[in-house]
Design a protein around this motif. Structure first.
Motif, mmCIF file in Angstrom:
data_model
loop_
_atom_site.group_PDB
_atom_site.id
_atom_site.type_symbol
_atom_site.label_atom_id
_atom_site.label_comp_id
_atom_site.label_asym_id
_atom_site.label_seq_id
_atom_site.Cartn_x
_atom_site.Cartn_y
_atom_site.Cartn_z
ATOM 1 N N MET A 1 50.563 -37.964 110.724
ATOM 2 C CA MET A 1 51.105 -38.494 110.504
ATOM 3 C C MET A 1 50.326 -37.777 108.396
ATOM 4 S SD MET A 1 52.441 -40.854 112.041
ATOM 5 C CE MET A 1 52.447 -42.203 110.919
ATOM 6 N N ALA A 2 50.780 -38.467 107.385
ATOM 7 C CA ALA A 2 50.317 -38.193 106.414
ATOM 8 C C ALA A 2 49.874 -39.221 105.133
ATOM 9 C CB ALA A 2 51.107 -37.218 105.646
ATOM 10 N N ARG A 3 49.477 -40.653 106.124
ATOM 11 C CA ARG A 3 49.492 -41.886 104.657
ATOM 12 C C ARG A 3 48.190 -41.733 105.299
ATOM 13 N NH1 ARG A 3 51.066 -46.545 105.159
ATOM 14 N NH2 ARG A 3 50.405 -48.419 103.761
ATOM 15 N N VAL A 4 47.304 -41.854 103.290
ATOM 16 C CA VAL A 4 46.359 -41.631 103.189
ATOM 17 C C VAL A 4 45.758 -42.706 103.114
ATOM 18 C CG1 VAL A 4 45.083 -40.973 100.892
ATOM 19 C CG2 VAL A 4 47.490 -39.755 101.421
ATOM 20 N N PHE A 5 46.128 -43.809 102.433
ATOM 21 C CA PHE A 5 45.438 -44.570 102.753
ATOM 22 C C PHE A 5 45.487 -46.063 103.946
ATOM 23 C CE2 PHE A 5 44.826 -43.467 98.521
ATOM 24 C CZ PHE A 5 43.845 -43.201 98.210
ATOM 25 N N PRO A 6 44.589 -47.060 104.249
ATOM 26 C CA PRO A 6 44.757 -48.454 105.535
ATOM 27 C C PRO A 6 46.024 -48.855 105.264
ATOM 28 C CG PRO A 6 42.386 -47.888 105.149
ATOM 29 C CD PRO A 6 43.368 -47.360 103.903
ATOM 30 N N GLU A 7 46.847 -48.772 105.784
ATOM 31 C CA GLU A 7 47.881 -49.606 105.937
ATOM 32 C C GLU A 7 47.522 -51.324 105.820
ATOM 33 O OE1 GLU A 7 52.129 -50.278 107.820
ATOM 34 O OE2 GLU A 7 50.505 -49.328 109.525
ATOM 35 N N GLY A 8 48.548 -51.989 105.295
ATOM 36 C CA GLY A 8 48.141 -53.272 104.709
ATOM 37 C C GLY A 8 47.001 -53.629 104.286
ATOM 38 N N ARG A 9 46.754 -53.317 103.084
ATOM 39 C CA ARG A 9 44.945 -53.037 102.121
ATOM 40 C C ARG A 9 45.769 -52.569 100.784
ATOM 41 N NH1 ARG A 9 40.741 -55.214 103.506
ATOM 42 N NH2 ARG A 9 39.286 -54.221 101.484
ATOM 43 N N LEU A 10 45.703 -53.303 99.661
ATOM 44 C CA LEU A 10 45.785 -53.398 98.509
ATOM 45 C C LEU A 10 44.813 -52.196 98.232
ATOM 46 C CD1 LEU A 10 48.157 -53.384 96.298
ATOM 47 C CD2 LEU A 10 47.189 -54.971 95.297
ATOM 48 N N VAL A 11 45.281 -51.031 98.049
ATOM 49 C CA VAL A 11 44.366 -50.045 97.159
ATOM 50 C C VAL A 11 44.288 -49.505 95.826
ATOM 51 C CG1 VAL A 11 43.297 -47.504 97.451
ATOM 52 C CG2 VAL A 11 44.101 -48.499 99.325
ATOM 53 N N TYR A 12 43.096 -49.335 94.761
ATOM 54 C CA TYR A 12 43.440 -49.353 93.774
ATOM 55 C C TYR A 12 42.747 -48.058 93.140
ATOM 56 C CZ TYR A 12 38.812 -50.044 94.148
ATOM 57 O OH TYR A 12 37.189 -50.578 94.231
ATOM 58 N N GLY A 13 44.252 -46.724 92.445
ATOM 59 C CA GLY A 13 43.337 -45.386 91.336
ATOM 60 C C GLY A 13 43.671 -45.823 90.350
ATOM 61 N N MET A 14 43.546 -44.578 89.648
ATOM 62 C CA MET A 14 43.286 -44.592 87.791
ATOM 63 C C MET A 14 44.364 -43.063 87.332
ATOM 64 S SD MET A 14 39.471 -45.094 86.299
ATOM 65 C CE MET A 14 40.365 -44.560 84.609
ATOM 66 N N GLN A 15 44.455 -42.773 86.700
ATOM 67 C CA GLN A 15 44.699 -41.842 86.022
ATOM 68 C C GLN A 15 43.628 -41.530 84.802
ATOM 69 O OE1 GLN A 15 48.630 -39.463 83.304
ATOM 70 N NE2 GLN A 15 48.692 -40.471 85.188
ATOM 71 N N LEU A 16 43.091 -40.743 84.738
ATOM 72 C CA LEU A 16 41.966 -40.787 83.892
ATOM 73 C C LEU A 16 42.229 -40.595 82.010
ATOM 74 C CD1 LEU A 16 39.726 -38.149 86.095
ATOM 75 C CD2 LEU A 16 39.604 -40.442 85.942
ATOM 76 N N PRO A 17 41.421 -40.678 81.558
ATOM 77 C CA PRO A 17 41.629 -40.327 80.081
ATOM 78 C C PRO A 17 41.483 -39.257 79.751
ATOM 79 C CG PRO A 17 39.612 -41.014 80.456
ATOM 80 C CD PRO A 17 40.118 -41.471 82.319
ATOM 81 N N ILE A 18 41.316 -38.559 77.957
ATOM 82 C CA ILE A 18 41.072 -37.371 77.906
ATOM 83 C C ILE A 18 41.862 -36.347 78.302
ATOM 84 C CG2 ILE A 18 39.031 -35.712 77.407
ATOM 85 C CD1 ILE A 18 37.607 -38.326 78.169
ATOM 86 N N GLN A 19 42.642 -36.405 79.851
ATOM 87 C CA GLN A 19 43.272 -35.171 80.233
ATOM 88 C C GLN A 19 44.764 -34.790 80.035
ATOM 89 O OE1 GLN A 19 45.537 -35.154 83.447
ATOM 90 N NE2 GLN A 19 44.858 -37.320 83.075
ATOM 91 N N SER A 20 45.052 -36.327 79.160
ATOM 92 C CA SER A 20 46.248 -36.086 78.485
ATOM 93 C C SER A 20 46.130 -37.558 77.556
ATOM 94 C CB SER A 20 47.059 -36.048 79.560
ATOM 95 O OG SER A 20 47.084 -37.655 80.508
ATOM 96 N N GLN A 21 47.078 -37.063 76.459
ATOM 97 C CA GLN A 21 46.894 -37.539 75.349
ATOM 98 C C GLN A 21 48.192 -38.282 74.566
ATOM 99 O OE1 GLN A 21 43.210 -37.616 72.886
ATOM 100 N NE2 GLN A 21 42.710 -36.056 74.585
ATOM 101 N N SER A 22 48.893 -38.298 75.632
ATOM 102 C CA SER A 22 49.941 -39.061 75.759
ATOM 103 C C SER A 22 50.061 -40.675 74.090
ATOM 104 C CB SER A 22 51.113 -39.796 75.644
ATOM 105 O OG SER A 22 52.341 -39.824 75.593
ATOM 106 N N THR A 23 50.680 -40.325 73.129
ATOM 107 C CA THR A 23 50.376 -41.651 72.466
ATOM 108 C C THR A 23 51.304 -42.916 73.385
ATOM 109 O OG1 THR A 23 52.473 -41.268 71.649
ATOM 110 C CG2 THR A 23 50.456 -40.405 70.361
ATOM 111 N N LEU A 24 51.378 -43.042 73.861
ATOM 112 C CA LEU A 24 51.943 -44.438 74.457
ATOM 113 C C LEU A 24 50.949 -44.692 75.816
ATOM 114 C CD1 LEU A 24 55.052 -42.886 76.276
ATOM 115 C CD2 LEU A 24 55.366 -44.384 74.778
ATOM 116 N N TYR A 25 49.559 -43.528 75.634
ATOM 117 C CA TYR A 25 48.879 -44.963 76.732
ATOM 118 C C TYR A 25 47.342 -44.277 76.341
ATOM 119 C CZ TYR A 25 49.823 -40.535 79.360
ATOM 120 O OH TYR A 25 49.580 -39.135 79.469
ATOM 121 N N ALA A 26 46.889 -43.441 75.345
ATOM 122 C CA ALA A 26 45.663 -42.990 74.723
ATOM 123 C C ALA A 26 45.220 -43.615 73.794
ATOM 124 C CB ALA A 26 45.800 -41.160 74.328
ATOM 125 N N GLU A 27 44.077 -43.821 74.330
ATOM 126 C CA GLU A 27 43.035 -44.702 73.184
ATOM 127 C C GLU A 27 42.660 -43.762 72.440
ATOM 128 O OE1 GLU A 27 42.717 -47.734 73.393
ATOM 129 O OE2 GLU A 27 43.196 -48.483 75.780
#
Length: 315
Positions: A1-27
């Motif tokens: 199996m290749a499931r990363v996180f437990p089934e049935g729970r909402l998990v949260y992650g994030m794309q990091l700032p700084i490492q990519s700076q498109s004007t669509l989302y960079a502060e």
């Protein structure tokens, strides 16, 4: 199996700032930031219980796109390896690696080493790419990038497997009797496919362990998810698939400054109530992004989200 996180729970992650700076989302503050800032944000996410931190991938940006995209795109393998050494628990996601730009044995060597060094924390997010000049300068057929990606993924399944001498034969790539150590720590590297086009959705359904949509609003997700499940069943793929979503921009609390009309702001309970709707739609993990005016405010937002919002996501 290749499931990363437990089934049935909402998990949260994030794309990091700084490492990519498109004007669509960079502060604006990210333009002055560097390695220390990136490290502190990643450590904050690790402490706050984030499921993953993510980095992007572009080799080179043509002048015609440098305005909206900028030319700030850190290398994903180098960046994730750096982050692996300064974090403890958080998963390391390429969102997304344009693996069709590179020979699959090169990609396998890089990401197998990363998984080995990080103790098995890699999630390989992949996508087809969209910048024609990148493909042309590297000698890769841009018009057939989808077919190239499909074969590359098949080759990577072999090359990232447990065998020291993997074997594969396809239309473009073939290898055997070529050993690569170290092997990944994980028995099966989870591959999450990015993109929301019909081709990307099909690729996720047939070949992926997860799906990373590209900006689908909430109302579009149910149809996309249903299509993935339909295609997956038709392909006879019995493995579970982890469905992702990118949330609206967030701010925990009352910002006291203009965060934009599309940002979700307010108390933790209200934010959690809104985000729980993603789970009801069939989403397994949400990728969040916070509005901020400097590194300190972003770290505070990450910390507040982990302490106040996250415990309410699965109520």
């Amino acid at each position: 199996m290749a499931r990363v996180f437990p089934e049935g729970r909402l998990v949260y992650g994030m794309q990091l700032p700084i490492q990519s700076q498109s004007t669509l989302y960079a502060e604006p503050w990210e333009a002055r930031a560097g390695a220390d800032d990136l490290a502190e944000v990643a450590r904050a996410a690790d402490r706050a219980g984030f499921g993953y931190v993510a980095t992007c991938d572009h080799v080179a940006i043509p002048r015609r796109l440098a305005g909206p995209m900028s030319t700030v795109w850190y290398d994903p393998v180098a960046t994730l390896a750096f982050l692996a050494g300064i974090t403890e628990h958080v998963r390391l996601l390429s969102h997304v690696a344009i693996v069709g730009l590179r020979h699959p044995l090169v990609t396998a060597k890089q990401y197998a080493t990363l998984d080995h060094l990080s103790g098995g924390r890699l999630i390989l997010g992949v996508g087809a790419g969209h910048v024609q000049e990148e493909f042309e300068v590297l000698g890769v057929d841009f018009e057939r990038r989808g077919a190239v990606l499909d074969e590359t993924l098949d080759a990577l399944r072999a090359a990232l497997g447990p065998e020291e001498y993997p074997e594969f034969r396809g239309e473009r790539f073939a290898f055997r009797d070529l050993g690569q150590l170290p092997r990944p720590t994980q028995a099966r590297i989870p591959v999450w496919v990015g993109g929301s086009s019909p081709a990307a959705v099909r690729r996720a359904a047939v070949r992926g362990d997860g799906w990373l949509p590209q900006g689908d609003p909430r109302e579009r997700l149910p149809g996309q998810i249903a299509r993935i499940r339909e295609l997956r069943e038709a392909a006879g793929n019995p493995r579970p698939i982890e469905i992702g979503a990118i949330t609206e921009a967030l701010y925990v609390g009352e910002p006291g400054w203009d965060t934009g009309r599309r940002a979700l702001t307010g108390k933790a309970a209200a934010l959690a109530e809104s985000l729980r709707e993603y789970r009801a739609l069939g989403v397994d993990q949400i990728q969040v992004r916070f509005r901020s005016r400097d590194r300190a405010e972003l770290v505070d937002q990450i910390t507040a989200f982990g302490a106040e919002v996250a415990p309410l996501l699965n109520d």
